[in-house]
Structures are given as C-alpha cells and as structure tokens.
Design an enzyme around this catalytic site. Sequence first.
Site, PDB file in Angstrom:
ATOM      1  N   ASP A  13       0.815  -1.227   0.000  1.00  0.00           N
ATOM      2  CA  ASP A  13       0.000   0.000   0.000  1.00  0.00           C
ATOM      3  C   ASP A  13       0.842   1.267   0.000  1.00  0.00           C
ATOM      4  O   ASP A  13       0.434   2.296   0.536  1.00  0.00           O
ATOM      5  CB  ASP A  13      -0.975   0.027   1.199  1.00  0.00           C
ATOM      6  CG  ASP A  13      -1.807  -1.233   1.266  1.00  0.00           C
ATOM      7  OD1 ASP A  13      -2.280  -1.672   0.204  1.00  0.00           O
ATOM      8  OD2 ASP A  13      -1.946  -1.800   2.365  1.00  0.00           O
ATOM      9  N   LYS A  16       2.329   2.265  -5.139  1.00  0.00           N
ATOM     10  CA  LYS A  16       3.054   1.797  -6.338  1.00  0.00           C
ATOM     11  C   LYS A  16       2.225   2.020  -7.601  1.00  0.00           C
ATOM     12  O   LYS A  16       2.762   2.330  -8.657  1.00  0.00           O
ATOM     13  CB  LYS A  16       3.384   0.298  -6.210  1.00  0.00           C
ATOM     14  CG  LYS A  16       4.295  -0.024  -5.049  1.00  0.00           C
ATOM     15  CD  LYS A  16       4.505  -1.525  -4.890  1.00  0.00           C
ATOM     16  CE  LYS A  16       3.266  -2.268  -4.454  1.00  0.00           C
ATOM     17  NZ  LYS A  16       2.806  -1.978  -3.082  1.00  0.00           N
ATOM     18  N   GLY A  40      -4.177  -4.121  -4.523  1.00  0.00           N
ATOM     19  CA  GLY A  40      -5.165  -3.099  -4.839  1.00  0.00           C
ATOM     20  C   GLY A  40      -4.421  -1.841  -5.216  1.00  0.00           C
ATOM     21  O   GLY A  40      -3.971  -1.107  -4.358  1.00  0.00           O
ATOM     22  N   HIS A  41      -4.229  -1.637  -6.512  1.00  0.00           N
ATOM     23  CA  HIS A  41      -3.445  -0.490  -6.972  1.00  0.00           C
ATOM     24  C   HIS A  41      -4.389   0.632  -7.395  1.00  0.00           C
ATOM     25  O   HIS A  41      -5.098   0.509  -8.388  1.00  0.00           O
ATOM     26  CB  HIS A  41      -2.531  -0.907  -8.124  1.00  0.00           C
ATOM     27  CG  HIS A  41      -1.441  -1.832  -7.672  1.00  0.00           C
ATOM     28  ND1 HIS A  41      -0.616  -2.506  -8.522  1.00  0.00           N
ATOM     29  CD2 HIS A  41      -1.043  -2.183  -6.432  1.00  0.00           C
ATOM     30  CE1 HIS A  41       0.244  -3.234  -7.815  1.00  0.00           C
ATOM     31  NE2 HIS A  41      -0.013  -3.053  -6.554  1.00  0.00           N
ATOM     32  N   GLN A 224       2.214  -5.743  -3.294  1.00  0.00           N
ATOM     33  CA  GLN A 224       2.533  -5.897  -1.863  1.00  0.00           C
ATOM     34  C   GLN A 224       3.860  -5.179  -1.546  1.00  0.00           C
ATOM     35  O   GLN A 224       4.222  -4.266  -2.258  1.00  0.00           O
ATOM     36  CB  GLN A 224       2.571  -7.375  -1.431  1.00  0.00           C
ATOM     37  CG  GLN A 224       1.189  -8.050  -1.450  1.00  0.00           C
ATOM     38  CD  GLN A 224       0.809  -8.560  -2.820  1.00  0.00           C
ATOM     39  OE1 GLN A 224       1.601  -9.172  -3.515  1.00  0.00           O
ATOM     40  NE2 GLN A 224      -0.423  -8.307  -3.222  1.00  0.00           N
TER      41      GLN A 224
END
Length: 428
Positions: A13, A16, A40-41, A224
Amino acid sequence: MSSVVIVGVQWGDEGKGKITNALSTEADMVVRFQGGANAGHTVSLNGDPIVFHLLPSGISVPGVRCVIGPGVVVDPQALVDEIDMVAEHGVEVGDNFWIDVGAHMVMPHHKAQEAAEEKARGKGAIGTTLRGIGPTYADKHAREGLPIGLFADFDAFRERYVAVASRKNELLTKLYGAEPVDIEGSLERLRGIADRLRQHLADTPGSIRDALSSGKNVIFEGAQGTLLDIAFGTYPYVTSSYTTAAGVSPGTGVPPSMIGKVVGIAKAYITRVGEGPFPTESPDERGDAIRTCGHEMGATTGRPRRCGWLDGVALRYSVDINGADRLIITKLDVLDSFETLPVCTGYRIDGETTTRFPRTVPELARAEPVYEELPGWKTSTRDARRPEDLPAEATAYIKRIEELAGVPVAAVSVGAAAHAVVEFEDIL
Ligand code: IMP
C-alpha cells in the site's frame, strides 16, 4: 536498455500503482511479476480513483503493452470482472494485454481452502485477503496447479481441473468439515471465461527480453511490499510470493543480468493490513489522524490499515534486500498537520540498541522503536511541484529518510492526482 522495477519497501500500500501509472506514459511495456488479486493499486482515471487488482497499472495508457507474467496468480473471474470495470471507464483491453501461459490460476477450491484454513488457525490467523493467494502458490509448488495456458484447450483444462478439484474436495470435507466446491458448476462458468481470456494468452518472456534488448522502456510493477515477501518478510505474516526485485526473474523469465534500476516506494509514514508485529505502530489518536487523513482503508478488503511512523530500520533492510537505487516517497501531504514527526532510527531488543531488522517474528515483536523527533512543517505541501516549493522542515524530513535508507529520494508524491509529484530527478 531502460528498465525499472517498482517495489514496495514497507508492508504494501505504498502507492506503487500511482507511480507506475505516472511512469507508464514514458513506458513501452508494464509487467506484473507476482501477487494476484490481493493487490489493490489505486490509479486516478479521468479524475476517478480506480482500483486495479490484476491488470497492470499502465493499462489505461494508450500504446503501452501490459503483461501479466508467469509469477502472477490469476483469478480468471476477477480478471474478466476487472476488464469489464475498466471498459465502463472507457479503457479498452485488447491486443495491448497479454497473460503469460505459465501464470497459475486461482480456482474456487483455493478460496474455499483458504477460508477453511484461516478459520482453523483461530487466534493465529494471518489476516489474509481471502483471495486464494496462499493455496494457489502452494499448489503451484506442489505441482497441483492449473496454469492459465490450459485454457487454450478447454478439454485438457477440464481433465486436470476435475482431478485436482476432486482431491481438494476430499481435503475440504474430510479435514475441515467444509462444503465441497461445485466442480460441474465451476466448469460451466470457467468455459465462458476461458473463451474471453484466450485471445490474451501469450508466451511472454522472449517478448519482454526483446523489448529490453532493443532499448524499450519496461516497468516491472511489484505488488505488496518487501516486508510481506515470502522469504524475507515477517513470516508467517506475509504473502506467498517473492515481492522483492529478485522476484522479477522467476516472475517474468527475464534474467537478473537484464534487470535495470530498482526503485523502492515508501510512504512518508508506514501502514500494515492484517496480523503480525509492527514496531512503529501508533495505535492512538495520532495513528487515527494518519488513517483519516491518508484514507488508510484496504483497497482490496476495505479493512482499516494499522498506521505508524516511518521505520528507518525496516526501510534500510528493504532497500538492501532489493538493491534499490532510489526511493520515491508517497503521501508526504498526509503529515502536513503534525507538530512533530517521530522517525524510528533503531530498535531496542532485549536491552541492546540495534539497526538490524530481526529475521524472526518473536524477536521483531520484542523490538521497541528508538525515535528521533523531527519538526513538522504545519503547512500544506499539496501544491508543491518543485523541490524549492517544499517547506524547509519537509526537505529536512526527506534528507533524514535518505540518510537512514542509504539511497537518494528521486521524487515525492503530495496528493492523489497523477501530477501531484515533486521530482528531484528523472526515473526512467
Ligand atoms: P494474502 O496475500 O491474501 O495471502 O495475505 C497475506 C498478508 O499480506 C495479509 O496480512 C494481507 O493483509 C497482506 N496483503 C496482501 N496483499 C496486500 C496488499 O496489496 N497490500 C497490503 N497488504 C497486503
């Protein structure tokens, strides 16, 4: 040759997705090399925040080839749902998107197994995202997996799927007393999904190597963070893939000698989702203020993230493991209102002060952070675009991060918008 690996150097988180998306405008290829729909980007698309779980963050940038490498685990249902979701935002996923035939699939039995295992762990639960990641990687290594290339011939897929899912149903029912998965029902759904995904299947490693050899700009997009790495993270409170830059080779088929720059992404503070030790956690009103201001809720699961202060020990460890040349610091603006900012410069473990990051969870759980208090800047950094726009205290804070990490900070992000970045140097 110009390639860059984007890796998280905390517990995920770090932002990225935003950085990858911003760099994608100069890229020819964006390649995911590990993880799956646990990621979750968040990327801003025409002003709307969109969360990508499986599609590489460059997918919205015209002319960029996006690749899911063989090190990724793909939930085919989640992938077609995501393709439909981005289509609603005007993003066409067509010839620009390849899925390597060697990427393993997350199947309904993986998710059922994970749910049963997390329940059975009770107090020792890992706090996973329940996206089936662990069981899928475990089955890949146990040679019980289902590479997505099998979708090229659905009969071949069916034969193997029925065999492995039947064995898994034995485990689910007999060991865990859980419901078996509906094999025939799943096959029916998967047939339609296979028909949709078949056009994207490709043998990708050679194409990625060719792109690198011909000097194209290639971004390897990590998911991650380093402290969640299966080998070097806070095991067992980790994910099941190689989240570090070293993961690029097994995750793409690109040899280590062809991997270029490594850029580590870190938030100006630190967060963690799920269980596991977290020395600089601030479970008080200051941590709450970070959570509120930084919108620190899980992009995949919606869980509130645990928040804390920048950990210089963990940062240095991650920089070294990744061989990171540069850092990009995100969410500096979240710290705009603090009077002072604690920065962890060492740990006290069993009466000794050290800058070594402990390799075992019991030792890390005993680590007490040694803090240095830096002055806050108490002014908005959101409109800063050039280094000289930053308040002196913010510049000093960045300098201290550079000293602790041992590498320069190339850019600082000061807001969600793609252009809300202060660049100190070019990245690609
Ligand atoms: P899994 O990857 O779902 O197996 O979860 C293992 C651990 O990694 C849990 O603590 C999760 O919360 C954490 N995790 C997995 N993916 C992410 C991510 O994208 N960001 C932050 N934490 C993650």
